[in-house]
Scaffold this motif. Structure first.
Motif, PDB file in Angstrom:
ATOM      1  N   HIS A 109      42.701 -63.014  67.638  1.00 33.30           N
ATOM      2  CA  HIS A 109      42.685 -63.174  66.182  1.00 33.30           C
ATOM      3  C   HIS A 109      44.041 -62.767  65.579  1.00 33.30           C
ATOM      4  O   HIS A 109      44.618 -63.507  64.777  1.00 33.30           O
ATOM      5  CB  HIS A 109      41.559 -62.325  65.574  1.00 33.30           C
ATOM      6  CG  HIS A 109      41.563 -62.291  64.085  1.00 33.30           C
ATOM      7  ND1 HIS A 109      40.856 -63.201  63.327  1.00 33.30           N
ATOM      8  CD2 HIS A 109      42.171 -61.455  63.210  1.00 33.30           C
ATOM      9  CE1 HIS A 109      41.030 -62.926  62.042  1.00 33.30           C
ATOM     10  NE2 HIS A 109      41.837 -61.864  61.946  1.00 33.30           N
ATOM     11  N   GLY A 112      46.661 -65.116  66.298  1.00 31.18           N
ATOM     12  CA  GLY A 112      46.482 -66.273  65.425  1.00 31.18           C
ATOM     13  C   GLY A 112      47.263 -66.137  64.128  1.00 31.18           C
ATOM     14  O   GLY A 112      47.840 -67.114  63.625  1.00 31.18           O
ATOM     15  N   LEU A 117      48.047 -68.655  61.207  1.00 30.32           N
ATOM     16  CA  LEU A 117      46.691 -68.843  60.694  1.00 30.32           C
ATOM     17  C   LEU A 117      46.277 -67.732  59.739  1.00 30.32           C
ATOM     18  O   LEU A 117      46.504 -66.556  60.017  1.00 30.32           O
ATOM     19  CB  LEU A 117      45.685 -68.903  61.846  1.00 30.32           C
ATOM     20  CG  LEU A 117      45.856 -70.036  62.849  1.00 30.32           C
ATOM     21  CD1 LEU A 117      44.807 -69.921  63.948  1.00 30.32           C
ATOM     22  CD2 LEU A 117      45.775 -71.388  62.154  1.00 30.32           C
ATOM     23  N   LYS A 120      39.719 -66.460  57.709  1.00 28.37           N
ATOM     24  CA  LYS A 120      38.705 -67.378  57.173  1.00 28.37           C
ATOM     25  C   LYS A 120      37.406 -66.581  57.063  1.00 28.37           C
ATOM     26  O   LYS A 120      36.507 -66.708  57.890  1.00 28.37           O
ATOM     27  CB  LYS A 120      38.533 -68.584  58.074  1.00 28.37           C
ATOM     28  CG  LYS A 120      39.763 -69.452  58.143  1.00 28.37           C
ATOM     29  CD  LYS A 120      39.562 -70.651  59.034  1.00 28.37           C
ATOM     30  CE  LYS A 120      40.844 -71.461  59.127  1.00 28.37           C
ATOM     31  NZ  LYS A 120      40.752 -72.535  60.109  1.00 28.37           N
ATOM     32  N   SER A 127      34.384 -69.392  64.608  1.00 30.80           N
ATOM     33  CA  SER A 127      35.729 -69.391  64.040  1.00 30.80           C
ATOM     34  C   SER A 127      36.425 -68.091  64.432  1.00 30.80           C
ATOM     35  O   SER A 127      36.033 -67.009  63.993  1.00 30.80           O
ATOM     36  CB  SER A 127      35.660 -69.491  62.509  1.00 30.80           C
ATOM     37  OG  SER A 127      36.929 -69.226  61.944  1.00 30.80           O
ATOM     38  N   MET A 129      39.236 -67.017  63.478  1.00 33.66           N
ATOM     39  CA  MET A 129      39.885 -66.395  62.331  1.00 33.66           C
ATOM     40  C   MET A 129      38.896 -65.821  61.320  1.00 33.66           C
ATOM     41  O   MET A 129      39.296 -65.273  60.306  1.00 33.66           O
ATOM     42  CB  MET A 129      40.860 -67.370  61.682  1.00 33.66           C
ATOM     43  CG  MET A 129      41.996 -67.805  62.626  1.00 33.66           C
ATOM     44  SD  MET A 129      42.801 -66.452  63.560  1.00 33.66           S
ATOM     45  CE  MET A 129      43.664 -65.598  62.249  1.00 33.66           C
ATOM     46  N   PRO A 143      39.832 -70.170  69.682  1.00 34.21           N
ATOM     47  CA  PRO A 143      39.985 -70.831  68.386  1.00 34.21           C
ATOM     48  C   PRO A 143      39.174 -72.120  68.340  1.00 34.21           C
ATOM     49  O   PRO A 143      39.039 -72.807  69.352  1.00 34.21           O
ATOM     50  CB  PRO A 143      41.484 -71.110  68.306  1.00 34.21           C
ATOM     51  CG  PRO A 143      41.958 -71.108  69.721  1.00 34.21           C
ATOM     52  CD  PRO A 143      41.065 -70.178  70.473  1.00 34.21           C
ATOM     53  N   SER A 146      39.739 -76.819  64.400  1.00 35.48           N
ATOM     54  CA  SER A 146      40.646 -76.824  63.250  1.00 35.48           C
ATOM     55  C   SER A 146      41.737 -75.763  63.404  1.00 35.48           C
ATOM     56  O   SER A 146      42.885 -75.995  63.004  1.00 35.48           O
ATOM     57  CB  SER A 146      39.882 -76.641  61.939  1.00 35.48           C
ATOM     58  OG  SER A 146      39.305 -75.358  61.864  1.00 35.48           O
ATOM     59  N   GLU A 147      41.404 -74.629  63.992  1.00 36.03           N
ATOM     60  CA  GLU A 147      42.406 -73.580  64.223  1.00 36.03           C
ATOM     61  C   GLU A 147      43.434 -74.041  65.255  1.00 36.03           C
ATOM     62  O   GLU A 147      44.640 -73.842  65.073  1.00 36.03           O
ATOM     63  CB  GLU A 147      41.714 -72.291  64.677  1.00 36.03           C
ATOM     64  CG  GLU A 147      40.846 -71.685  63.576  1.00 36.03           C
ATOM     65  CD  GLU A 147      39.813 -70.687  64.055  1.00 36.03           C
ATOM     66  OE1 GLU A 147      39.331 -69.902  63.210  1.00 36.03           O
ATOM     67  OE2 GLU A 147      39.455 -70.684  65.256  1.00 36.03           O
ATOM     68  N   ARG A 148      42.967 -74.689  66.312  1.00 38.46           N
ATOM     69  CA  ARG A 148      43.885 -75.227  67.321  1.00 38.46           C
ATOM     70  C   ARG A 148      44.807 -76.272  66.696  1.00 38.46           C
ATOM     71  O   ARG A 148      46.028 -76.259  66.930  1.00 38.46           O
ATOM     72  CB  ARG A 148      43.110 -75.842  68.492  1.00 38.46           C
ATOM     73  CG  ARG A 148      42.383 -74.807  69.342  1.00 38.46           C
ATOM     74  CD  ARG A 148      41.801 -75.399  70.613  1.00 38.46           C
ATOM     75  NE  ARG A 148      40.889 -76.514  70.414  1.00 38.46           N
ATOM     76  CZ  ARG A 148      39.570 -76.403  70.263  1.00 38.46           C
ATOM     77  NH1 ARG A 148      39.001 -75.209  70.284  1.00 38.46           N
ATOM     78  NH2 ARG A 148      38.827 -77.475  70.101  1.00 38.46           N
ATOM     79  N   GLU A 150      45.732 -76.618  63.590  1.00 38.01           N
ATOM     80  CA  GLU A 150      46.687 -76.019  62.654  1.00 38.01           C
ATOM     81  C   GLU A 150      47.863 -75.377  63.403  1.00 38.01           C
ATOM     82  O   GLU A 150      49.019 -75.528  63.004  1.00 38.01           O
ATOM     83  CB  GLU A 150      45.990 -74.993  61.767  1.00 38.01           C
ATOM     84  CG  GLU A 150      46.862 -74.488  60.634  1.00 38.01           C
ATOM     85  CD  GLU A 150      46.120 -73.637  59.626  1.00 38.01           C
ATOM     86  OE1 GLU A 150      46.823 -72.944  58.852  1.00 38.01           O
ATOM     87  OE2 GLU A 150      44.871 -73.642  59.594  1.00 38.01           O
TER      88      GLU A 150
END
Length: 172
Positions: A109, A112, A117, A120, A127, A129, A143, A146-148, A150
């Motif tokens: 995290h 990230g 990132l 969230k 998620s 995050m 992740p 969507s995290e990957r 980004e």
């Protein structure tokens, strides 16, 4: 992009195709010399990112090398302070661990954040995050899609080879 690796065989060079993903990746180094009992968790958190994204890779810094990311252990809450994309300091706070949060999830995290990132929160365990808002039972350190995506986008426009990027950072 095709990357060619040269191998010397009996005095002659031969060319073979090599995977292009690692050649395009920005390499960021991290220093765990101040991470105390969290070294293994940080290495595993970095491995999670390395297994899930192609445009950036996290590697332990060599002895004497200035790292992009400094990892420290303290008694507070885990946190990250970024100085620029891919650079900053992470504190692996024991307070969250004492409350029952997973150390590998914490490391992934916080890394990230260094990779660009935001939190969230509140969020589901799926998620990464979402952090502590997912609860102490959540051990997911991976992740989500969507995290990957980004992180891939954040490092897709670096426009420099890993060697040039690393050298530029070492001179900062």
């Amino acid at each position: 992009m095709l990357v060619v690796a040269l191998a010397w065989t009996m005095g002659q060079a031969s060319a073979t195709a090599a995977p292009s993903t690692s050649a395009a990746a920005v390499v960021l180094t991290y220093d765990t010399s101040g991470a105390e009992e969290f070294v293994d968790a940080v290495d595993k958190g970095a491995a999670v990112w390395n297994d899930n994204v192609e445009n950036v890779q996290l590697k332990p810094a060599r002895s004497g090398e200035r790292a992009n990311i400094e990892i420290l252990a303290d008694d507070g809450w885990p946190r990250a302070q970024t100085t620029s994309l891919g650079n900053g300091t992470i504190w692996m706070g024991r307070q969250a661990v004492d409350e029952g949060h997973d150390t590998i999830r914490i490391a992934a995290h916080e890394l990230g954040h260094i990779l660009g990132l935001p939190d969230k929160k509140p969020g589901p365990c799926s998620s990464l995050m979402s952090g502590a808002s997912a609860g102490t039972d959540c051990t997911n350190a991976t992740p989500d899609a969507s995290e990957r995506a980004e992180v891939e986008d954040n490092f897709a426009s670096a426009g420099v080879s890993p060697a040039v990027y690393a050298a530029r950072l070492y001179l900062d």
